[in-house]
Design an enzyme around this catalytic site. Structure first.
Site, PDB file in Angstrom:
ATOM      1  N   ASP A  86      -5.628   7.558   2.819  1.00 39.21           N
ATOM      2  CA  ASP A  86      -4.787   6.791   1.890  1.00 39.21           C
ATOM      3  C   ASP A  86      -4.282   7.682   0.754  1.00 39.21           C
ATOM      4  OD1 ASP A  86      -6.744   5.174   3.254  1.00 39.21           O
ATOM      5  OD2 ASP A  86      -6.244   3.501   1.946  1.00 39.21           O
ATOM      6  N   HIS A  88      -1.504   6.110  -1.473  1.00 41.54           N
ATOM      7  CA  HIS A  88      -1.175   5.041  -2.414  1.00 41.54           C
ATOM      8  C   HIS A  88      -0.210   5.437  -3.538  1.00 41.54           C
ATOM      9  CE1 HIS A  88      -3.390   1.633  -0.911  1.00 41.54           C
ATOM     10  NE2 HIS A  88      -4.467   2.389  -0.714  1.00 41.54           N
ATOM     11  N   ASP A 115      -1.242   3.737   4.364  1.00 38.22           N
ATOM     12  CA  ASP A 115      -1.316   3.376   2.942  1.00 38.22           C
ATOM     13  C   ASP A 115      -0.619   4.414   2.067  1.00 38.22           C
ATOM     14  OD1 ASP A 115      -2.599   1.074   3.642  1.00 38.22           O
ATOM     15  OD2 ASP A 115      -4.321   1.367   2.317  1.00 38.22           O
ATOM     16  N   ASP A 118       1.994   1.141  -2.732  1.00 41.97           N
ATOM     17  CA  ASP A 118       1.168   0.172  -3.484  1.00 41.97           C
ATOM     18  C   ASP A 118       0.158   0.889  -4.382  1.00 41.97           C
ATOM     19  OD1 ASP A 118       2.398  -2.113  -2.584  1.00 41.97           O
ATOM     20  OD2 ASP A 118       0.913  -2.544  -1.030  1.00 41.97           O
ATOM     21  N   ARG A 119      -0.222   0.166  -5.440  1.00 43.46           N
ATOM     22  CA  ARG A 119      -1.205   0.608  -6.432  1.00 43.46           C
ATOM     23  C   ARG A 119      -0.655   1.725  -7.324  1.00 43.46           C
ATOM     24  NH1 ARG A 119      -6.543  -0.900  -5.324  1.00 43.46           N
ATOM     25  NH2 ARG A 119      -6.516  -2.828  -4.126  1.00 43.46           N
ATOM     26  N   ASN A 147      -2.759  -0.849   6.264  1.00 42.12           N
ATOM     27  CA  ASN A 147      -2.614  -2.284   6.008  1.00 42.12           C
ATOM     28  C   ASN A 147      -1.647  -2.567   4.860  1.00 42.12           C
ATOM     29  OD1 ASN A 147      -4.850  -1.178   4.293  1.00 42.12           O
ATOM     30  ND2 ASN A 147      -4.887  -3.260   3.477  1.00 42.12           N
ATOM     31  N   HIS A 148      -1.408  -1.582   3.987  1.00 38.53           N
ATOM     32  CA  HIS A 148      -0.469  -1.812   2.889  1.00 38.53           C
ATOM     33  C   HIS A 148       0.985  -1.664   3.320  1.00 38.53           C
ATOM     34  CE1 HIS A 148      -2.774  -2.474  -0.859  1.00 38.53           C
ATOM     35  NE2 HIS A 148      -3.758  -2.041  -0.088  1.00 38.53           N
ATOM     36  N   HIS A 199      -6.137   3.581  10.721  1.00 36.46           N
ATOM     37  CA  HIS A 199      -6.364   3.279   9.322  1.00 36.46           C
ATOM     38  C   HIS A 199      -7.667   2.523   9.098  1.00 36.46           C
ATOM     39  CE1 HIS A 199      -5.390   2.673   5.143  1.00 36.46           C
ATOM     40  NE2 HIS A 199      -5.681   1.397   5.276  1.00 36.46           N
ATOM     41  N   ARG A 278     -12.987  -9.433   4.015  1.00 38.13           N
ATOM     42  CA  ARG A 278     -11.541  -9.232   3.940  1.00 38.13           C
ATOM     43  C   ARG A 278     -10.772 -10.442   4.465  1.00 38.13           C
ATOM     44  NH1 ARG A 278     -10.060  -3.986   2.538  1.00 38.13           N
ATOM     45  NH2 ARG A 278     -11.542  -2.319   2.984  1.00 38.13           N
ATOM     46  N   HIS A 305      -8.884   3.511   4.628  1.00 45.18           N
ATOM     47  CA  HIS A 305      -8.925   2.095   4.270  1.00 45.18           C
ATOM     48  C   HIS A 305      -9.864   1.720   3.134  1.00 45.18           C
ATOM     49  CE1 HIS A 305      -8.079  -2.070   4.864  1.00 45.18           C
ATOM     50  NE2 HIS A 305      -9.156  -2.384   5.558  1.00 45.18           N
TER      51      HIS A 305
END
Length: 418
Positions: A86, A88, A115, A118-119, A147-148, A199, A278, A305
């Protein structure tokens, strides 16, 4: 950072539609400079909408043609493979990683494990740079889905708002093109026939016993509620047949597989069970890792993840301070979690930070079965920027999902045209 803007801005698309190393370097320099010197609203002065759309469309056409599980087969006795977890939207850390590991080339392949957005505040910049590398070296750079890379997550964790603030009135069609690109990202890779990367991790096979179904509401597809005793590990053939071109994981039949691949987590408890924390995907134990490795003759599973915030809530597994953990050690090999966003998350409600390192893995010839871990610190200081999501109100990790907003398995075709 030099106060003078790079001479190449605004960027223009190559007249022959062929990206070069010089073009990628110009893109990178312009985006890094802009992150320090320009407010988000002036982003189109660096990457105009027509240039962005050409890049995203060109990359999408490549990605959509790749299989669900790509085969990464290094050629020659000097070719290494870099695996990245990730990131991000942490642009400056991604640029450090690329410089530290060495840029993609014929002898240095990259597998990014999802990923990208995001964030962090620079998801657009990060993803554009990685797409440019994919277009330039499509057989040396592999971008897997996280997943993002979904409509649900980007609407909650900031990427949608980031696009809107950077592109204003043109933000909706730009965001739509990003979503279309996300749909094409492959779900997994097999490196040198020995390393499986995805992921979240492993996935279920076809349900052996009938599953319970919730009562059907008008206009809504039934949701499959699978009992733990009906779960079994899926095969690579089943993975190859899964429908990945959905923005959020669907909930029944073969379409459960993308949800598992993107959202599942390891456990120290044997067996497969629903990932209730989750609300999607699976939990799998060391016995499942052994079964998956042995059946497919793999040496490792590399997944991502889980950052330091997620691991902080799990007392059963090791923390993420070094950017990686070894979660299962079994007869046939190991399960590794890899996280490449240091000092994560960028925005945090409490004053106490995790101050975690990020990491990447180098797999080298001749056997590609001895992972070398490279941990690194965050690039500091970061440019001052406002968050694109309410980080004080949003949960720290991807738990307690609003399942109702994901039940439809929405694809781009289902979105309101813009």
């Amino acid at each position: 950072m030099d106060a003078n803007p790079p001479p190449q801005i605004p960027l223009s698309w190559p007249p022959d539609d062929s990206l070069t190393l010089d073009w990628i370097q110009s893109l990178t320099a312009a985006l890094e400079w802009a992150s320090w010197k320009l407010p988000p609203s002036e982003f189109p002065s660096v990457v105009p909408v027509p240039v962005l759309l050409r890049l995203v469309l060109t990359a999408s056409n490549i990605l959509h043609k790749e299989p669900n599980c790509v085969r990464v087969d290094p050629q020659g006795d000097e070719t290494s493979v870099i695996v990245v977890g990730d990131v991000h939207g942490q642009l400056h850390d991604v640029l450090f990683l690329l410089r530290d590991a060495g840029f993609p080339s014929e002898k240095r392949l990259f597998v990014f494990n999802g990923d990208y957005v995001d964030r962090g505040a620079w998801g657009v910049e990060t993803f554009l740079i990685l797409l440019a590398w994919k277009v330039f070296l499509p057989e040396q750079v592999y971008l897997l889905r996280g997943n993002h890379e979904s409509k649900y997550c980007t609407s909650v964790y900031g990427f949608e708002k980031e696009v809107m603030e950077k592109y204003g009135e043109q933000g909706k069609p730009v965001y739509r093109k990003f979503l279309r690109c996300f749909e094409g990202l492959p779900l997994a890779s097999i490196i040198a026939g020995k390393v499986y990367t995805a992921h979240g991790g492993v996935f279920r096979g076809a349900v052996v016993t009938p599953s319970k179904r919730s009562k059907r509401k008008k206009g809504r597809k039934p949701i499959s509620v699978t009992e733990s005793n009906s779960l079994r590990l899926g095969s690579l053939e089943e993975l190859s047949k899964a429908r990945r071109t959905v923005l959020d994981p669907p909930w029944e039949g073969m379409n459960l597989i993308p949800g598992d691949v993107l959202w599942s987590d390891p456990s120290l408890i044997p067996g497969l069970s629903p990932n209730n924390e989750r609300g999607i995907g699976l939990l799998w134990g060391p016995d499942c890792t052994e079964e998956f490795l042995k059946k497919n003759q793999f040496k490792f599973i590399i997944r991502s993840h889980e950052g330091p915030d997620a691991r902080d809530k799990r007392q059963d597994l090791t923390g993420m301070q070094q950017g990686y953990t070894i979660d299962h050690v079994v007869e046939s090999g190991k399960l590794i979690t890899l996280f490449s966003a240091p000092d994560y998350p960028q925005f945090q409600a409490s004053e106490d930070r995790y101050n975690n390192q990020g990491a990447y893995i180098v797999l080298s010839p001749p056997d590609y079965a001895t992972p070398m871990f490279h941990s690194f610190e965050a690039v500091k200081p970061r440019p001052q920027v406002n968050p694109y999501y309410d980080f004080e109100d949003v949960i720290d990790s991807d738990q307690e999902l609003d399942l109702k907003s994901m039940e439809s398995g929405t694809s781009v075709e289902d979105l309101t045209p813009v």
